[in-house]
Structures are given as C-alpha cells and as structure tokens.
Design a protein around this motif. Structure first.
Motif, PDB file in Angstrom:
ATOM      1  N   VAL A   1      -5.680 -49.889  -0.143  1.00 14.21           N
ATOM      2  CA  VAL A   1      -6.500 -48.759  -0.580  1.00 14.21           C
ATOM      3  C   VAL A   1      -5.813 -48.096  -1.761  1.00 14.21           C
ATOM      4  O   VAL A   1      -4.640 -47.739  -1.692  1.00 14.21           O
ATOM      5  CB  VAL A   1      -6.687 -47.733   0.567  1.00 14.21           C
ATOM      6  N   SER A   2      -6.562 -47.938  -2.834  1.00 15.61           N
ATOM      7  CA  SER A   2      -5.994 -47.265  -3.996  1.00 15.61           C
ATOM      8  C   SER A   2      -5.783 -45.792  -3.684  1.00 15.61           C
ATOM      9  O   SER A   2      -6.438 -45.221  -2.808  1.00 15.61           O
ATOM     10  CB  SER A   2      -6.910 -47.415  -5.208  1.00 15.61           C
ATOM     11  N   VAL A   3      -4.886 -45.182  -4.400  1.00 14.10           N
ATOM     12  CA  VAL A   3      -4.601 -43.759  -4.211  1.00 14.10           C
ATOM     13  C   VAL A   3      -5.871 -42.936  -4.431  1.00 14.10           C
ATOM     14  O   VAL A   3      -6.106 -41.944  -3.749  1.00 14.10           O
ATOM     15  CB  VAL A   3      -3.471 -43.309  -5.163  1.00 14.10           C
ATOM     16  N   ASP A   4      -6.711 -43.384  -5.341  1.00 18.45           N
ATOM     17  CA  ASP A   4      -7.947 -42.674  -5.641  1.00 18.45           C
ATOM     18  C   ASP A   4      -8.913 -42.652  -4.450  1.00 18.45           C
ATOM     19  O   ASP A   4      -9.688 -41.720  -4.294  1.00 18.45           O
ATOM     20  CB  ASP A   4      -8.653 -43.302  -6.844  1.00 18.45           C
ATOM     21  N   LEU A   5      -8.861 -43.690  -3.623  1.00 18.66           N
ATOM     22  CA  LEU A   5      -9.772 -43.777  -2.478  1.00 18.66           C
ATOM     23  C   LEU A   5      -9.129 -43.357  -1.160  1.00 18.66           C
ATOM     24  O   LEU A   5      -9.818 -43.234  -0.154  1.00 18.66           O
ATOM     25  CB  LEU A   5     -10.287 -45.217  -2.334  1.00 18.66           C
ATOM     26  N   LEU A   6      -7.834 -43.139  -1.146  1.00 13.21           N
ATOM     27  CA  LEU A   6      -7.121 -42.851   0.089  1.00 13.21           C
ATOM     28  C   LEU A   6      -7.665 -41.626   0.806  1.00 13.21           C
ATOM     29  O   LEU A   6      -7.952 -41.667   2.012  1.00 13.21           O
ATOM     30  CB  LEU A   6      -5.621 -42.697  -0.184  1.00 13.21           C
ATOM     31  N   ALA A   7      -7.853 -40.523   0.100  1.00 11.00           N
ATOM     32  CA  ALA A   7      -8.360 -39.299   0.720  1.00 11.00           C
ATOM     33  C   ALA A   7      -9.756 -39.534   1.304  1.00 11.00           C
ATOM     34  O   ALA A   7     -10.058 -39.071   2.409  1.00 11.00           O
ATOM     35  CB  ALA A   7      -8.384 -38.154  -0.281  1.00 11.00           C
ATOM     36  N   GLU A   8     -10.581 -40.275   0.595  1.00  2.65           N
ATOM     37  CA  GLU A   8     -11.927 -40.586   1.073  1.00  2.65           C
ATOM     38  C   GLU A   8     -11.872 -41.399   2.369  1.00  2.65           C
ATOM     39  O   GLU A   8     -12.612 -41.131   3.315  1.00  2.65           O
ATOM     40  CB  GLU A   8     -12.679 -41.363  -0.004  1.00  2.65           C
ATOM     41  N   LYS A   9     -10.981 -42.381   2.414  1.00  8.63           N
ATOM     42  CA  LYS A   9     -10.832 -43.222   3.610  1.00  8.63           C
ATOM     43  C   LYS A   9     -10.313 -42.399   4.790  1.00  8.63           C
ATOM     44  O   LYS A   9     -10.775 -42.563   5.922  1.00  8.63           O
ATOM     45  CB  LYS A   9      -9.879 -44.392   3.341  1.00  8.63           C
ATOM     46  N   VAL A  10      -9.373 -41.511   4.527  1.00  8.35           N
ATOM     47  CA  VAL A  10      -8.814 -40.675   5.595  1.00  8.35           C
ATOM     48  C   VAL A  10      -9.884 -39.712   6.123  1.00  8.35           C
ATOM     49  O   VAL A  10      -9.997 -39.512   7.339  1.00  8.35           O
ATOM     50  CB  VAL A  10      -7.556 -39.921   5.113  1.00  8.35           C
ATOM     51  N   LYS A  11     -10.691 -39.155   5.241  1.00  9.53           N
ATOM     52  CA  LYS A  11     -11.782 -38.276   5.674  1.00  9.53           C
ATOM     53  C   LYS A  11     -12.781 -39.043   6.537  1.00  9.53           C
ATOM     54  O   LYS A  11     -13.239 -38.544   7.574  1.00  9.53           O
ATOM     55  CB  LYS A  11     -12.513 -37.676   4.470  1.00  9.53           C
ATOM     56  N   ARG A  12     -13.128 -40.243   6.108  1.00 11.04           N
ATOM     57  CA  ARG A  12     -14.065 -41.071   6.882  1.00 11.04           C
ATOM     58  C   ARG A  12     -13.463 -41.396   8.246  1.00 11.04           C
ATOM     59  O   ARG A  12     -14.158 -41.341   9.273  1.00 11.04           O
ATOM     60  CB  ARG A  12     -14.406 -42.355   6.116  1.00 11.04           C
ATOM     61  N   ALA A  13     -12.181 -41.717   8.277  1.00 12.55           N
ATOM     62  CA  ALA A  13     -11.505 -42.017   9.535  1.00 12.55           C
ATOM     63  C   ALA A  13     -11.553 -40.813  10.468  1.00 12.55           C
ATOM     64  O   ALA A  13     -11.802 -40.958  11.668  1.00 12.55           O
ATOM     65  CB  ALA A  13     -10.066 -42.453   9.282  1.00 12.55           C
ATOM     66  N   ALA A  14     -11.347 -39.622   9.937  1.00 15.26           N
ATOM     67  CA  ALA A  14     -11.391 -38.404  10.758  1.00 15.26           C
ATOM     68  C   ALA A  14     -12.778 -38.211  11.373  1.00 15.26           C
ATOM     69  O   ALA A  14     -12.901 -37.853  12.548  1.00 15.26           O
ATOM     70  CB  ALA A  14     -11.001 -37.193   9.924  1.00 15.26           C
TER      71      ALA A  14
END
Length: 71
Positions: A26-39
């Motif tokens: 996961v690129s740094v640019d998408l990391l926050a998005e992935k973590v939000k989706r995971a939450a």
C-alpha cells in the motif's frame, strides 16, 4: 456499495487490507484510506457478532423455556 455487506465479505476484505499493509503493498498515499476502511469493516464485524450472539442467546433461552413446558 449497492449490495448488503456480509460478515464473510467484510472479513475477507479486512484480511486483504492486512496483507497489503504487512507486505508494504500500500502506498503512503493510500494508507490512511485503507486504515479508515479497515476501521469501518472492524466495527461492522463487531456489530454483526454482537447481534448474532444476542440472537443465539435468545434462541437458547426460548428452547430452555420450551423444555420446562414439555415436562
């Protein structure tokens, strides 16, 4: 998302997100998005498990109540 999310689909998506993060796919640019989706998925799974536990407990109580009536 037009179709209803199931526990299995949410769990599978969570596994994929975890694998992507662990493998640094996961690129740094998408990391926050992935973590939000995971939450969101984690909360959904927890709610589903709590609702299922409550339903199963209610069914068990009903079954136990019916046993007493048969005696």
């Amino acid at each position: 998302m037009s179709e209803a999310l199931t526990y299995e689909a949410a769990y599978n998506e969570l596994q994929l997100i975890a694998e992507e993060i662990e493998n640094e796919a996961v690129s740094v640019d998408l990391l926050a998005e992935k973590v939000k989706r995971a939450a969101i998925l984690i909360e959904f799974c927890q709610q589903k498990l709590r609702a299922t536990e409550t339903e199963v407990n209610n069914i068990i109580k009903q079954m136990e109540g019916n046993k007493g009536k048969d005696s």
